[in-house]
Design a protein around this motif. Structure first.
Motif, PDB file in Angstrom:
ATOM      1  N   GLU A 129       6.254  -0.560   7.148  1.00  0.00           N
ATOM      2  CA  GLU A 129       6.822  -1.439   6.117  1.00  0.00           C
ATOM      3  C   GLU A 129       6.276  -1.145   4.723  1.00  0.00           C
ATOM      4  O   GLU A 129       7.020  -1.154   3.749  1.00  0.00           O
ATOM      5  N   CYS A 130       4.954  -0.935   4.649  1.00  0.00           N
ATOM      6  CA  CYS A 130       4.350  -0.792   3.327  1.00  0.00           C
ATOM      7  C   CYS A 130       3.668   0.560   3.144  1.00  0.00           C
ATOM      8  O   CYS A 130       3.224   0.882   2.048  1.00  0.00           O
ATOM      9  N   CYS A 137       1.534   1.873   8.210  1.00  0.00           N
ATOM     10  CA  CYS A 137       2.443   0.749   8.396  1.00  0.00           C
ATOM     11  C   CYS A 137       3.843   1.182   7.982  1.00  0.00           C
ATOM     12  O   CYS A 137       4.032   1.697   6.884  1.00  0.00           O
ATOM     13  N   CYS A 176       1.727  -7.289   5.151  1.00  0.00           N
ATOM     14  CA  CYS A 176       1.958  -6.356   4.065  1.00  0.00           C
ATOM     15  C   CYS A 176       1.742  -7.028   2.718  1.00  0.00           C
ATOM     16  O   CYS A 176       2.118  -8.179   2.528  1.00  0.00           O
ATOM     17  N   HIS A 194      -1.900  -7.614  10.680  1.00  0.00           N
ATOM     18  CA  HIS A 194      -1.648  -7.035   9.368  1.00  0.00           C
ATOM     19  C   HIS A 194      -0.487  -7.734   8.665  1.00  0.00           C
ATOM     20  O   HIS A 194       0.572  -7.946   9.246  1.00  0.00           O
TER      21      HIS A 194
HETATM   22 ZN    ZN Z   1       2.177  -3.213   5.944  1.00  0.00          ZN
END
Ligand code: ZN
Length: 74
Positions: free
Chosen positions: A11-12, A9, A26, A24
């Motif tokens: 973002e995370c 991911c 985060c 999903h």
């Molecule tokens: Zn994520």
């Protein structure tokens, strides 16, 4: 290379199954950790640049001015 079932991911940094990418969400703590991990490199390179600068003639002068300014505080 075989395509992985999991994707990191962006973002995370967690590994997310492709099928679950849409759903999903985060984990905020994990996202923060991942941001800090990415920032660490930037902070380190800033510190390196700062120390390189502090070693130059201008840098030594700036350091001297800064230390005088700090000591001069009431
Ligand atoms: Zn994520």
């Amino acid at each position: 290379m075989f395509p992985s079932r999991f994707m990191p991911c962006p973002e995370c940094g967690g590994s997310v199954e492709r099928a679950e990418q849409e759903s999903h969400a985060c984990d905020p703590e994990r996202r923060l950790d991942f941001r800090m991990f990415l920032l660490r490199e930037e902070i380190l390179s800033f510190e390196r640049q700062f120390h390189e600068f502090a070693d130059t003639r201008d840098g030594r002068f700036e350091t001297w001015v800064a230390s005088r300014t700090v000591r001069g505080r009431p």
